[in-house]
Write an enzyme that holds these catalytic residues in place. Structure first.
Site, mmCIF file in Angstrom:
data_model
loop_
_atom_site.group_PDB
_atom_site.id
_atom_site.type_symbol
_atom_site.label_atom_id
_atom_site.label_comp_id
_atom_site.label_asym_id
_atom_site.label_seq_id
_atom_site.Cartn_x
_atom_site.Cartn_y
_atom_site.Cartn_z
ATOM 1 N N ARG A 199 -39.538 22.254 -35.347
ATOM 2 C CA ARG A 199 -40.148 21.460 -34.292
ATOM 3 C C ARG A 199 -39.124 20.511 -33.653
ATOM 4 O O ARG A 199 -39.148 20.275 -32.451
ATOM 5 C CB ARG A 199 -41.303 20.631 -34.889
ATOM 6 C CG ARG A 199 -42.604 20.743 -34.095
ATOM 7 C CD ARG A 199 -43.230 22.144 -34.152
ATOM 8 N NE ARG A 199 -44.169 22.308 -35.227
ATOM 9 C CZ ARG A 199 -44.310 23.444 -35.916
ATOM 10 N NH1 ARG A 199 -43.590 24.504 -35.643
ATOM 11 N NH2 ARG A 199 -45.201 23.535 -36.867
ATOM 12 N N HIS A 212 -38.439 20.291 -29.632
ATOM 13 C CA HIS A 212 -38.627 19.049 -28.888
ATOM 14 C C HIS A 212 -37.324 18.597 -28.245
ATOM 15 O O HIS A 212 -37.309 18.084 -27.132
ATOM 16 C CB HIS A 212 -39.179 17.948 -29.806
ATOM 17 C CG HIS A 212 -40.618 18.175 -30.171
ATOM 18 N ND1 HIS A 212 -41.433 17.185 -30.644
ATOM 19 C CD2 HIS A 212 -41.377 19.294 -30.123
ATOM 20 C CE1 HIS A 212 -42.645 17.683 -30.872
ATOM 21 N NE2 HIS A 212 -42.624 18.955 -30.572
ATOM 22 N N ASP A 230 -29.489 18.587 -26.528
ATOM 23 C CA ASP A 230 -28.350 17.670 -26.589
ATOM 24 C C ASP A 230 -28.519 16.624 -27.688
ATOM 25 O O ASP A 230 -27.834 15.598 -27.691
ATOM 26 C CB ASP A 230 -28.163 16.966 -25.238
ATOM 27 C CG ASP A 230 -29.341 16.052 -24.897
ATOM 28 O OD1 ASP A 230 -30.379 16.130 -25.604
ATOM 29 O OD2 ASP A 230 -29.232 15.267 -23.946
ATOM 30 N N ASN A 281 -43.781 12.012 -31.134
ATOM 31 C CA ASN A 281 -43.064 11.774 -32.386
ATOM 32 C C ASN A 281 -44.016 11.825 -33.569
ATOM 33 O O ASN A 281 -43.602 12.050 -34.685
ATOM 34 C CB ASN A 281 -42.327 10.428 -32.361
ATOM 35 C CG ASN A 281 -43.247 9.247 -32.633
ATOM 36 O OD1 ASN A 281 -44.463 9.337 -32.474
ATOM 37 N ND2 ASN A 281 -42.674 8.145 -33.035
ATOM 38 N N HIS A 295 -45.778 28.290 -34.669
ATOM 39 C CA HIS A 295 -46.941 27.732 -35.370
ATOM 40 C C HIS A 295 -47.386 28.611 -36.542
ATOM 41 O O HIS A 295 -48.425 28.370 -37.133
ATOM 42 C CB HIS A 295 -48.097 27.516 -34.389
ATOM 43 C CG HIS A 295 -47.892 26.315 -33.503
ATOM 44 N ND1 HIS A 295 -48.740 25.974 -32.486
ATOM 45 C CD2 HIS A 295 -46.907 25.379 -33.499
ATOM 46 C CE1 HIS A 295 -48.290 24.880 -31.883
ATOM 47 N NE2 HIS A 295 -47.179 24.509 -32.472
ATOM 48 N N THR A 296 -46.590 29.602 -36.887
ATOM 49 C CA THR A 296 -46.852 30.383 -38.090
ATOM 50 C C THR A 296 -46.514 29.566 -39.342
ATOM 51 O O THR A 296 -46.887 29.932 -40.455
ATOM 52 C CB THR A 296 -46.055 31.706 -38.087
ATOM 53 O OG1 THR A 296 -46.296 32.399 -39.297
ATOM 54 C CG2 THR A 296 -44.560 31.461 -37.969
ATOM 55 N N ASP A 344 -51.475 27.917 -39.577
ATOM 56 C CA ASP A 344 -51.732 29.350 -39.764
ATOM 57 C C ASP A 344 -52.467 29.528 -41.081
ATOM 58 O O ASP A 344 -51.858 29.472 -42.152
ATOM 59 C CB ASP A 344 -50.390 30.109 -39.767
ATOM 60 C CG ASP A 344 -50.518 31.556 -40.223
ATOM 61 O OD1 ASP A 344 -51.651 32.073 -40.337
ATOM 62 O OD2 ASP A 344 -49.461 32.180 -40.462
#
Ligand SMILES: *[C@@H]1O[C@H](CO)[C@@H](O)[C@H](O)[C@H]1NC(C)=O
Ligand SMILES: *[C@@H]1O[C@H](CO)[C@@H](O)[C@H](O)[C@H]1NC(C)=O
Ligand SMILES: *[C@@H]1O[C@H](CO)[C@@H](O)[C@H](O)[C@H]1NC(C)=O
Ligand SMILES: *[C@@H]1O[C@H](CO)[C@@H](O)[C@H](O)[C@H]1NC(C)=O
Ligand SMILES: *[C@@H]1O[C@H](CO)[C@@H](O)[C@H](O)[C@H]1NC(C)=O
Ligand SMILES: *[C@@H]1O[C@H](CO)[C@@H](O)[C@H](O)[C@H]1NC(C)=O
Ligand SMILES: *[C@@H]1O[C@H](CO)[C@@H](O)[C@H](O)[C@H]1NC(C)=O
Ligand SMILES: *[C@@H]1O[C@H](CO)[C@@H](O)[C@H](O)[C@H]1NC(C)=O
Length: 354
Positions: A74, A78, A86, A106, A208-209, A254
């Protein structure tokens, strides 16, 4: 035969072997074109053990808590979605401006992931010096999170440099569509902000697994009444986990294989057991439904498209060459950076004087 000859030969053999393995891994997958400044061999000479330092450490971390894999994946998402890959997501708030960490998304990032990245940076820089960016380390950590959870093996092009500007709160919100978004919002956001299409959206959502979601991210589907696109039994169970609005409880994304990187997430969606609106609506929307079905019935196809889209995403607005910097601490910009980047530019790339 002298000892040094033997070790030299075995070294040569070893490096030929590892070159062979990595070329095979490259060839086994289809990759999008690389952007200027990134390459498959960027740190082969200045930090040859980079990947093994990271992989060996993460293997230990995940043995302790496999949940950290989702946090690291994640973090890379993000980071890339907000002003490019970066490592600006890693910057803590400073007088220079607000940081991405201070904006609402966050809450779903595991704080531990920030610490893991900084620990990896420390290990890498101790061995190689300050040559590898926090952005590259974050991309490699995400890849290892996938591989060590059972997902596809793939190569990560390297050469990213770390940003020196914070993303504003508004920019962060604009680029990270909420879990309550429908497919139209997601498709538009990815197309306009990231140049990613429906296949990329469905493939990347496959992240999202693994991982968990907070009740507050999907409670609108439980209260005041069941979202009609949600399976009744799934709803009943979720109402047990999230008995009221505003609890701090969490549940797995999941339900079939919460800690394994596989294609079961798409099977969940076909059974109306997706947790977020942003997940389940992709099966309702005719533009994405067929892609979900194709991944649910063919994991090889999912892995192939996932690697392709991850590599595309991992190159979004990267800083390369003499732009940006190599942070000495992933959570803060290097001090005196303005001066340093002026010097670097005028010298045309001879980076380090020390
Ligand atoms: C996360 O965001 C919330 C709300 O914007 C803020 O209060 C909190 O301090 C942030 N947490 C961290 C660790 O930055
Ligand atoms: C951020 O967005 C809000 C609401 O959309 C707006 O009122 C505000 O002016 C924006 N701030 C900046 C600095 O752009
Ligand atoms: C998707 O969400 C947006 C914003 O909430 C809304 O305007 C739009 O009507 C929704 N589209 C569909 C097809 O539900
Ligand atoms: C998305 O783009 C890829 C190339 O990057 C292409 O292969 C794929 O067909 C596109 N998907 C859709 C739904 O247009
Ligand atoms: C969820 O939160 C509520 C209230 O905060 C608590 O009473 C309940 O036991 C929690 N349920 C689970 C499954 O954690
Ligand atoms: C949820 O909790 C927050 C504070 O944690 C509060 O500001 C908000 O009003 C609550 N929302 C509801 C619907 O109870
Ligand atoms: C699954 O997808 C792979 C990769 O695209 C393809 O080679 C294979 O033929 C597909 N398998 C089936 C049963 O369709
Ligand atoms: C990195 O920066 C953070 C935030 O300023 C600080 O808490 C931490 O101690 C620094 N780490 C090192 C190794 O200097």
């Amino acid at each position: 035969m002298s000892l040094s000859t033997i070790s030299l030969r075995s070294l040569l053999l070893l490096s030929l072997l590892s070159l062979h393995v990595s070329l095979n891994a490259i060839q086994a997958q289809t990759y999008p074109p690389l952007v200027n400044g990134l390459s498959w061999t960027f740190h082969d000479f200045d930090c040859p053990n980079l990947e093994s330092i990271i992989t060996n450490r993460l293997r230990q971390v995940f043995q302790n808590d496999i949940g950290q894999a989702a946090g690291l994946l994640r973090l890379h998402f993000h980071d890339c979605f907000v002003q490019g890959c970066d490592a600006s997501v890693l910057l803590v708030g400073s007088a220079s401006g607000p940081s991405e960490q201070a904006a609402p998304p966050n809450l779903s990032l595991r704080q531990q992931a920030f610490r893991i990245i900084e620990d990896l940076r420390n290990r890498v820089h101790r061995q190689c010096g300050r040559v590898v960016s926090c952005a590259d380390i974050t991309a490699l950590a995400a890849r290892d999170a996938i591989v060590l959870s059972g997902g596809p093996a793939y190569e990560v092009p390297l050469g990213r440099r770390d940003g020196t500007t914070f993303a504003t709160r508004n920019e962060t919100l604009r680029n990270l569509p909420a879990p309550t978004s429908n497919t139209s919002v997601l498709l538009t956001s990815l197309a306009t902000n990231q140049n990613l299409n429906a296949t990329d959206l469905v493939a990347l959502s496959g992240g999202h697994t693994i991982g968990i979601g907070h009740c507050t991210s999907f409670e609108g589907r439980l209260f005041p009444a069941r979202d009609p696109t949600m399976d009744q039994t799934f709803f009943n169970n979720l109402r047990g986990t999230c008995p009221a609005l505003n609890t701090t409880n969490t549940t797995v994304l999941d339900i079939r294989s919460p800690n394994v990187f596989d294609n079961r997430y798409y099977v969940d969606l076909m059974n109306r057991q997706g947790l977020f609106t942003s997940d389940q609506d992709m099966y309702t929307d005719s533009r994405t439904r067929g892609i979900i079905t194709s991944f649910a019935v063919n994991q090889t196809l999912f892995f192939e498209k996932f690697v392709y889209s991850m590599t595309k995403m991992g190159q979004l607005n990267v800083l390369t060459g003499t732009r940006g910097e190599i942070r000495a601490n992933c959570s803060v910009r290097n001090s005196g950076n303005d001066f340093l980047s002026l010097v670097v530019e005028s010298q045309g790339g001879d980076l380090s004087g020390f």
